[in-house]
Design an enzyme around this catalytic site. Structure first.
Site, PDB file in Angstrom:
ATOM      1  N   ASP A  16      -0.239  72.242  86.728  1.00 52.63           N
ATOM      2  CA  ASP A  16       0.624  71.318  85.989  1.00 52.63           C
ATOM      3  C   ASP A  16       0.069  71.076  84.596  1.00 52.63           C
ATOM      4  O   ASP A  16      -1.054  70.604  84.445  1.00 52.63           O
ATOM      5  CB  ASP A  16       0.705  69.958  86.711  1.00 52.63           C
ATOM      6  CG  ASP A  16       1.473  70.029  88.011  1.00 52.63           C
ATOM      7  OD1 ASP A  16       2.295  70.951  88.168  1.00 52.63           O
ATOM      8  OD2 ASP A  16       1.259  69.148  88.869  1.00 52.63           O
ATOM      9  N   GLY A  42       2.553  70.199  96.701  1.00 53.83           N
ATOM     10  CA  GLY A  42       2.556  69.160  97.729  1.00 53.83           C
ATOM     11  C   GLY A  42       1.226  68.910  98.430  1.00 53.83           C
ATOM     12  O   GLY A  42       0.674  67.819  98.385  1.00 53.83           O
ATOM     13  N   ILE A  44      -1.843  69.962  97.890  1.00 56.09           N
ATOM     14  CA  ILE A  44      -2.965  69.628  97.002  1.00 56.09           C
ATOM     15  C   ILE A  44      -2.869  68.156  96.588  1.00 56.09           C
ATOM     16  O   ILE A  44      -3.863  67.430  96.567  1.00 56.09           O
ATOM     17  CB  ILE A  44      -2.986  70.553  95.757  1.00 56.09           C
ATOM     18  CG1 ILE A  44      -3.358  71.976  96.195  1.00 56.09           C
ATOM     19  CG2 ILE A  44      -3.962  70.037  94.703  1.00 56.09           C
ATOM     20  CD1 ILE A  44      -3.400  73.002  95.072  1.00 56.09           C
ATOM     21  N   ARG A  92       1.967  79.788  89.809  1.00 56.54           N
ATOM     22  CA  ARG A  92       2.945  79.312  88.820  1.00 56.54           C
ATOM     23  C   ARG A  92       2.409  78.129  88.016  1.00 56.54           C
ATOM     24  O   ARG A  92       1.480  77.446  88.434  1.00 56.54           O
ATOM     25  CB  ARG A  92       4.250  78.923  89.520  1.00 56.54           C
ATOM     26  CG  ARG A  92       4.114  77.666  90.338  1.00 56.54           C
ATOM     27  CD  ARG A  92       5.360  77.337  91.107  1.00 56.54           C
ATOM     28  NE  ARG A  92       5.015  76.362  92.123  1.00 56.54           N
ATOM     29  CZ  ARG A  92       5.731  75.276  92.418  1.00 56.54           C
ATOM     30  NH1 ARG A  92       6.853  75.049  91.789  1.00 56.54           N
ATOM     31  NH2 ARG A  92       5.339  74.453  93.344  1.00 56.54           N
ATOM     32  N   PRO A 186      11.019  62.752 105.309  1.00 59.83           N
ATOM     33  CA  PRO A 186      12.108  63.024 104.378  1.00 59.83           C
ATOM     34  C   PRO A 186      12.428  61.786 103.540  1.00 59.83           C
ATOM     35  O   PRO A 186      12.180  60.665 103.987  1.00 59.83           O
ATOM     36  CB  PRO A 186      13.278  63.347 105.313  1.00 59.83           C
ATOM     37  CG  PRO A 186      12.963  62.602 106.579  1.00 59.83           C
ATOM     38  CD  PRO A 186      11.473  62.542 106.692  1.00 59.83           C
ATOM     39  N   ASN A 187      12.958  61.970 102.340  1.00 57.46           N
ATOM     40  CA  ASN A 187      13.567  60.819 101.673  1.00 57.46           C
ATOM     41  C   ASN A 187      14.993  60.732 102.232  1.00 57.46           C
ATOM     42  O   ASN A 187      15.391  61.572 103.040  1.00 57.46           O
ATOM     43  CB  ASN A 187      13.495  60.935 100.140  1.00 57.46           C
ATOM     44  CG  ASN A 187      14.202  62.163  99.610  1.00 57.46           C
ATOM     45  OD1 ASN A 187      15.189  62.619 100.184  1.00 57.46           O
ATOM     46  ND2 ASN A 187      13.686  62.709  98.533  1.00 57.46           N
ATOM     47  N   GLN A 228      13.171  51.131  97.073  1.00 58.25           N
ATOM     48  CA  GLN A 228      13.496  50.191  98.161  1.00 58.25           C
ATOM     49  C   GLN A 228      12.405  50.099  99.214  1.00 58.25           C
ATOM     50  O   GLN A 228      12.354  49.133  99.968  1.00 58.25           O
ATOM     51  CB  GLN A 228      14.791  50.615  98.847  1.00 58.25           C
ATOM     52  CG  GLN A 228      16.045  50.189  98.111  1.00 58.25           C
ATOM     53  CD  GLN A 228      17.243  50.735  98.841  1.00 58.25           C
ATOM     54  OE1 GLN A 228      17.636  51.889  98.655  1.00 58.25           O
ATOM     55  NE2 GLN A 228      17.815  49.921  99.710  1.00 58.25           N
ATOM     56  N   ASP A 256       4.034  62.457  97.837  1.00 63.18           N
ATOM     57  CA  ASP A 256       2.761  63.024  98.312  1.00 63.18           C
ATOM     58  C   ASP A 256       1.699  61.935  98.477  1.00 63.18           C
ATOM     59  O   ASP A 256       0.886  61.986  99.397  1.00 63.18           O
ATOM     60  CB  ASP A 256       2.244  64.086  97.322  1.00 63.18           C
ATOM     61  CG  ASP A 256       3.165  65.298  97.256  1.00 63.18           C
ATOM     62  OD1 ASP A 256       3.762  65.626  98.290  1.00 63.18           O
ATOM     63  OD2 ASP A 256       3.263  65.898  96.180  1.00 63.18           O
ATOM     64  N   ASN A 289       1.403  54.946  87.368  1.00 65.78           N
ATOM     65  CA  ASN A 289       0.682  55.811  86.434  1.00 65.78           C
ATOM     66  C   ASN A 289       1.599  56.829  85.784  1.00 65.78           C
ATOM     67  O   ASN A 289       2.595  57.242  86.359  1.00 65.78           O
ATOM     68  CB  ASN A 289      -0.447  56.541  87.161  1.00 65.78           C
ATOM     69  CG  ASN A 289      -1.534  55.590  87.566  1.00 65.78           C
ATOM     70  OD1 ASN A 289      -1.940  54.740  86.784  1.00 65.78           O
ATOM     71  ND2 ASN A 289      -1.981  55.712  88.790  1.00 65.78           N
TER      72      ASN A 289
HETATM   73  N1  LIG Z   1      10.565  52.927  91.529  1.00 65.22           N
HETATM   74  C1  LIG Z   1       9.698  52.653  92.508  1.00 65.22           C
HETATM   75  N2  LIG Z   1       9.123  51.420  92.602  1.00 65.22           N
HETATM   76  C2  LIG Z   1       8.258  51.126  93.585  1.00 65.22           C
HETATM   77  N3  LIG Z   1       7.883  52.011  94.534  1.00 65.22           N
HETATM   78  C3  LIG Z   1       8.405  53.242  94.494  1.00 65.22           C
HETATM   79  C4  LIG Z   1       9.342  53.645  93.484  1.00 65.22           C
HETATM   80  N4  LIG Z   1       9.680  54.933  93.706  1.00 65.22           N
HETATM   81  C5  LIG Z   1       8.981  55.336  94.794  1.00 65.22           C
HETATM   82  N5  LIG Z   1       8.216  54.327  95.285  1.00 65.22           N
HETATM   83  C6  LIG Z   1       7.310  54.347  96.431  1.00 65.22           C
HETATM   84  O1  LIG Z   1       6.972  55.676  96.782  1.00 65.22           O
HETATM   85  C7  LIG Z   1       7.458  55.993  98.105  1.00 65.22           C
HETATM   86  C8  LIG Z   1       7.998  57.410  98.127  1.00 65.22           C
HETATM   87  O2  LIG Z   1       9.001  57.535  97.149  1.00 65.22           O
HETATM   88  P1  LIG Z   1      10.334  58.404  97.311  1.00 65.22           P
HETATM   89  O3  LIG Z   1      11.187  57.855  98.374  1.00 65.22           O
HETATM   90  O4  LIG Z   1      10.908  58.501  95.939  1.00 65.22           O
HETATM   91  O5  LIG Z   1       9.742  59.785  97.822  1.00 65.22           O
HETATM   92  P2  LIG Z   1      10.190  61.269  97.511  1.00 65.22           P
HETATM   93  O6  LIG Z   1      11.649  61.313  97.213  1.00 65.22           O
HETATM   94  O7  LIG Z   1       9.662  62.111  98.594  1.00 65.22           O
HETATM   95  O8  LIG Z   1       9.366  61.519  96.178  1.00 65.22           O
HETATM   96  P3  LIG Z   1       8.855  62.874  95.538  1.00 65.22           P
HETATM   97  O9  LIG Z   1       9.771  63.097  94.389  1.00 65.22           O
HETATM   98  O10 LIG Z   1       7.469  62.552  95.121  1.00 65.22           O
HETATM   99  O11 LIG Z   1       8.945  63.942  96.590  1.00 65.22           O
HETATM  100  C9  LIG Z   1       8.508  54.917  98.396  1.00 65.22           C
HETATM  101  O12 LIG Z   1       8.616  54.701  99.785  1.00 65.22           O
HETATM  102  C10 LIG Z   1       7.940  53.715  97.648  1.00 65.22           C
HETATM  103  O13 LIG Z   1       6.909  53.090  98.389  1.00 65.22           O
HETATM  104 MG   LIG Z   2       9.345  64.228  98.564  1.00 63.07          MG
END
Ligand SMILES: Nc1ncnc2c1ncn2[C@@H]1O[C@H](COP(=O)(O)OP(=O)(O)OP(=O)(O)O)[C@@H](O)[C@H]1O
Ligand SMILES: [Mg+2]
Length: 310
Positions: A16, A42, A44, A92, A186-187, A228, A256, A289
């Site tokens: 990166d 992921g 790493i 990459r 999963p998200n 959320q 991650d 961060n």
């Molecule tokens: N805007 C935010 N404010 C506060 N906490 C957050 C925010 N975004 C993500 N998080 C925290 O990080 C966790 C994981 O985020 P998210 O659901 O976006 O995962 P993801 O979609 O797998 O992310 P990635 O893009 O890293 O794969 C959330 O459960 C929450 O605790």
């Molecule tokens: Mg993810």
């Protein structure tokens, strides 16, 4: 040789490169600040998150060319134990540039390094020889790896009794669930795709996760909900934890970081309530961060303490 409790696998890591500039103008040279290089991908990232919390893990990843060499140097500097699968193509790169005029972030990704049959078999062999408690497989698949590659890994770890945690999506994840794993994260949109619906309301998530568990797809399903928070579901447990309100700088690596926090807590035999809270704390701390940096230990600990009584 030391046996690690936690091993991560990244088949498609990235070097990166991130920088800042002022004003995105076509046809002109855009002056960028000296770039920062980070190890990405992921698994790493999960190993980095564990290291940030004072834990240890071993990172297995593919590496090729100059970019692969640089990746190894960075991982070494981070103090993470690792083993590589040397590949014929170049690891990459990914490129992240922030326009300081607008504070908008531009993220460029490149195609993953190609993996041939011999290299693929080398990865399989490493997994067959593995003796850890947990294996975390996170991230996308490279060119040359079949869509059922993670499924193959799930079959091996099932036999050897290693608890497999998968953070991936699409067809690769669907295939994995046919074998069944210890945990998936999963998200909510990945979960929707997984069960074949357009979207899911908050009150439908528990049912969707329970469906996956009942079908033998996973023992623990953690569904992350961005700002959320997240829910953790097992066959007889459900809990939702709200994410703390933090000043968000970049969400890169939130998922991650969450997985890293949860697997370390699991390996320390913490309760499911604590596992979920460590996940949310580390995920939210990561958003505090800039760029590709994950989280600071003191932020994650402070957020965990705050969530503990919620
Ligand atoms: N805007 C935010 N404010 C506060 N906490 C957050 C925010 N975004 C993500 N998080 C925290 O990080 C966790 C994981 O985020 P998210 O659901 O976006 O995962 P993801 O979609 O797998 O992310 P990635 O893009 O890293 O794969 C959330 O459960 C929450 O605790
Ligand atoms: Mg993810």
């Amino acid at each position: 040789m030391k046996i690690f409790d936690i091993v991560t696998l990244t088949v498609n890591p990235a070097l990166d490169k991130s920088t800042h500039f002022r004003g995105l103008v076509p046809e002109q040279k855009i002056r960028c600040e000296t770039p920062r290089f980070d190890a990405g991908g992921g698994g790493i990232n999960v190993s980095k998150a564990i290291a940030h919390l004072g834990g240890s893990s071993k990172a297995l990843f593919t590496s090729g060319g100059f970019t692969g060499e640089m990746l190894k140097e960075i991982v070494k500097k981070e103090g993470i134990s690792f083993e590589t699968i040397e590949i014929h193509s170049d690891t990459r790169e990914s490129f992240v540039a922030v326009d300081d005029n607008t504070n908008l972030q531009y993220r460029f990704g490149f195609k993953g390094a190609e993996i041939n049959e011999t290299e693929k078999n080398k990865i399989i062999q490493l997994i067959q020889e593995l003796k850890s408690d947990y294996l975390i497989v996170s991230g996308s698949l490279n060119e040359g790896l079949p869509v059922d590659f993670y499924k193959k890994i799930a079959e091996i770890t099932k036999k050897s009794g290693i608890k497999l945690i998968i953070d991936s999506d699409g067809e690769a994840l669907v295939k994995v669930l046919e074998v069944g794993v210890f945990m998936i994260k999963p998200n909510v949109s990945e979960l929707s795709k997984l069960i074949g619906v357009k979207s899911l309301e908050m009150e439908e998530i528990n049912h969707a996760a329970k469906q996956i568990i009942a079908n033998g797809g996973a023992e623990i399903v953690v569904v992350s909900l961005g700002p959320q928070g997240a829910v953790l579901v097992t066959k007889d447990f459900y809990e939702f934890v709200s994410a703390p309100n933090v000043v968000k700088k970049s969400t890169v690596g939130a998922g991650d970081s969450m997985v890293g926090g949860m697997v370390l807590a699991l390996s320390q035999n913490k309760s499911l309530k604590e596992v979920l809270r460590w996940g949310v704390a580390c995920g939210s701390a990561a958003t505090m961060n800039e760029g590709t940096q994950l989280f600071k230990m003191e932020d994650a600990k402070r957020l965990f303490e705050w969530l503990k009584d919620k």
